[in-house]
Scaffold this motif. Structure first.
Motif: not given
Length: 534
Positions: A104-108, A394-397
């Motif tokens: 989660y911490g590296t999702i960006e 948003a689509v990626i997420l």
């Protein structure tokens, strides 16, 4: 002899626990693969086995046995992004889907990786359904590539529409007037000057003009601010062999490439004044001079220019030639900012959702009402380009979600992503009580398992008191967020409003509020504590 299609998965992860979990996933899905502890080990092995063909011919001789590459993001030595860049240098792997494994911490970072070549990302700890989804999408991409290669002339071949093609999408009266104006002037050969803020769609308008002009040649775009002045002349007008060091052959410039068509000169106000004079001559004489050439070359290219500057001011200050300005300003078109035509926001958002759902193999079919209200509350200083970036991210997420929702638009802190999805279940599609593959498998041989502990000892009821805040009335999250029209919400404001609304609508029941938000009860309690909601 018919070549064997790729049927294996290449996996790279430095964590032995994750390698064991991924090995188990291979067995559960009936797939075979090769697992490495580092990117360097993987590349060395591929090189020894003659898989890394450095030319297109070699890639035909030694085709890749892999239809999917899975790599951890953060690894010692060569990390996942570096591995992605390195392996994509080889033709044999350029069409193989590359998926980043991340926390989660590296999702960006994973999202950024997708924008630079990765096909998808998978959050850890992962569930078997996550792994199956990744494999299924990779098989789709592999099938699409094979189908396109073997059926190039088939009208039913998979079509991935270029998002930069002219799709003049609007619902506003302002853009309808502009479109009608374009239709009226497109057939003329007169030059066009398009003005407007960055990201308002000036190039799309230029393409619209070209497509309606009836000109049979190409549409060629040049960003005048992106090329250094010393190279721009050669780029525009071409050069003769031997014109300068490195000019080993004759090169046609953009004007010649656009012969019979349209050349789009973006950010023309940034052009050097000496080069402005040569553009003026090309417009007046319909000829250009290649760098190092002795004879003029006739060209028939319609010029459409654009700028986000106040070009009249640039003329008055002596930074832009007035004679060139008058030559360009025959037909004038101004593209209004997106904030002045909000009726177009949802239409554009829906279009970009469709485009990026196809690109990233998502099943997103629409945008929720709350998400629409949120988008309409933004002022979009970056205009359409900003909206496109928001939708792409948003689509990626969205991963498994069918609709884009408000939660897909925020740069939330890692904890707030915990288990996000539209049906209130975690990222693996299971409830809080269910286990992940990496959670319930003892893979270390010592009894140490990767665990995701949920604390259920705290009270589940909301006592109704909110530190320094008033409890909001019974409205949807979109209603709350739309109250911030005219500026973007910061992360804490968005989280606070969403949580308070969910608590109010569920009578203060934290479990139901968490389900409504699509997060775990523990995440909700942690977030309430952080925001001072008691």
């Amino acid at each position: 002899m018919k070549k064997k299609e790729p049927d294996r998965i290449l996996i790279v992860d430095d964590d032995p626990h994750m390698r064991s979990a991924l090995s188990l996933s291979l067995k559960k899905t009936g797939k075979e693969g090769d697992i490495f502890a580092s990117a360097e080990d993987a590349l060395n092995s591929l090189s020894k086995n003659l898989i890394l063909g450095e030319t297109a011919l070699e890639s035909e001789i030694y085709p890749s046995p892999y239809f999917l590459i899975l790599s951890d993001l953060n690894m010692p030595g060569m990390d996942g992004i570096s591995f992605l860049k390195e392996i994509k240098k080889y033709p044999v792997f350029q069409s193989v889907p590359f998926v980043i494994i991340t926390a989660y911490g590296t999702i960006e970072s994973a999202v950024s990786a997708m924008k630079t070549g990765a096909s998808d990302y998978m959050l850890k700890p992962f569930d078997i359904s996550d792994f199956e989804r990744i494999v299924k999408n990779a098989e789709k991409i592999s099938y699409s590539d094979i189908f396109k290669r073997t059926s190039k002339d088939n009208a039913d071949a998979v079509n991935f529409k270029d998002i930069n093609s002219s799709n003049f999408i609007y619902r506003s009266a302002a853009m309808k007037r502009i479109d009608e104006y374009i239709k009226a002037v497109a057939a003329a050969d007169a030059t066009v000057l398009i003005t407007g803020e960055s990201g308002t769609g000036k190039e799309v308008a230029a393409k619209r003009i070209h497509e309606l002009s009836g000109r049979k040649g190409r549409f060629v775009a040049v960003n005048c601010s992106a090329i250094v002045p010393t190279l721009l002349e050669s780029e525009l007008f071409g050069h003769e062999k031997g014109a300068f060091t490195g000019a080993v052959s004759l090169k046609k410039g953009k004007f010649e490439q656009a012969d019979g068509g349209t050349i789009f000169l973006d950010e023309i106000a940034e052009m050097d004044k000496n080069l402005q004079a040569k553009i003026l001559r090309a417009l007046q004489e319909k000829t250009i001079d290649r760098v190092g050439g002795d004879e003029p070359v006739s060209v028939n290219a319609r010029v459409v220019a654009a700028t986000n500057k106040d070009i009249e001011k640039a003329v008055s200050e002596g930074n832009f030639r007035d004679d060139l300005f008058y030559r360009l300003n025959v037909i004038r078109l101004h593209m209004p900012p997106l904030r002045d035509r909000k009726e177009d926001i949802i239409a554009l958002a829906e279009y970009f959702t469709s485009v990026y759902s196809k690109k990233y193999f998502r099943d997103v079919s629409g945008i929720s009402e709350d998400a629409r209200k949120y988008l309409l509350s933004l002022d979009f200083q970056g205009n359409i380009r900003e909206l496109e970036n928001i939708i792409e991210r948003a689509v990626i997420l969205a991963q498994k979600d069918k609709f884009l929702d408000v939660r897909h638009f925020g740069n939330f802190e890692p904890a707030f992503y915990d288990g996000f999805n539209s049906n209130g279940r975690n990222a693996g599609g299971k409830s809080d009580e269910d286990k992940n593959i990496a959670d319930n498998t003892d893979i270390s041989g010592t009894g140490d398992a990767i665990t995701n502990v949920t604390d259920n000892n705290e009270s589940d009821s909301f006592n109704g008191s909110v530190s320094s805040h008033e409890v909001v009335e019974n409205r949807t999250a979109g209603d709350i967020l739309s109250g911030y029209a005219g500026r973007s919400l910061n992360i804490k404001e968005m989280e606070e409003k969403l949580i308070l609304t969910a608590l109010k609508e569920t009578g203060g029941n934290k479990t139901k509020a968490a389900e409504k938000l699509g997060i775990t009860s523990r995440t909700l309690r942690n977030k309430m504590k952080e925001l001072g909601i008691n």
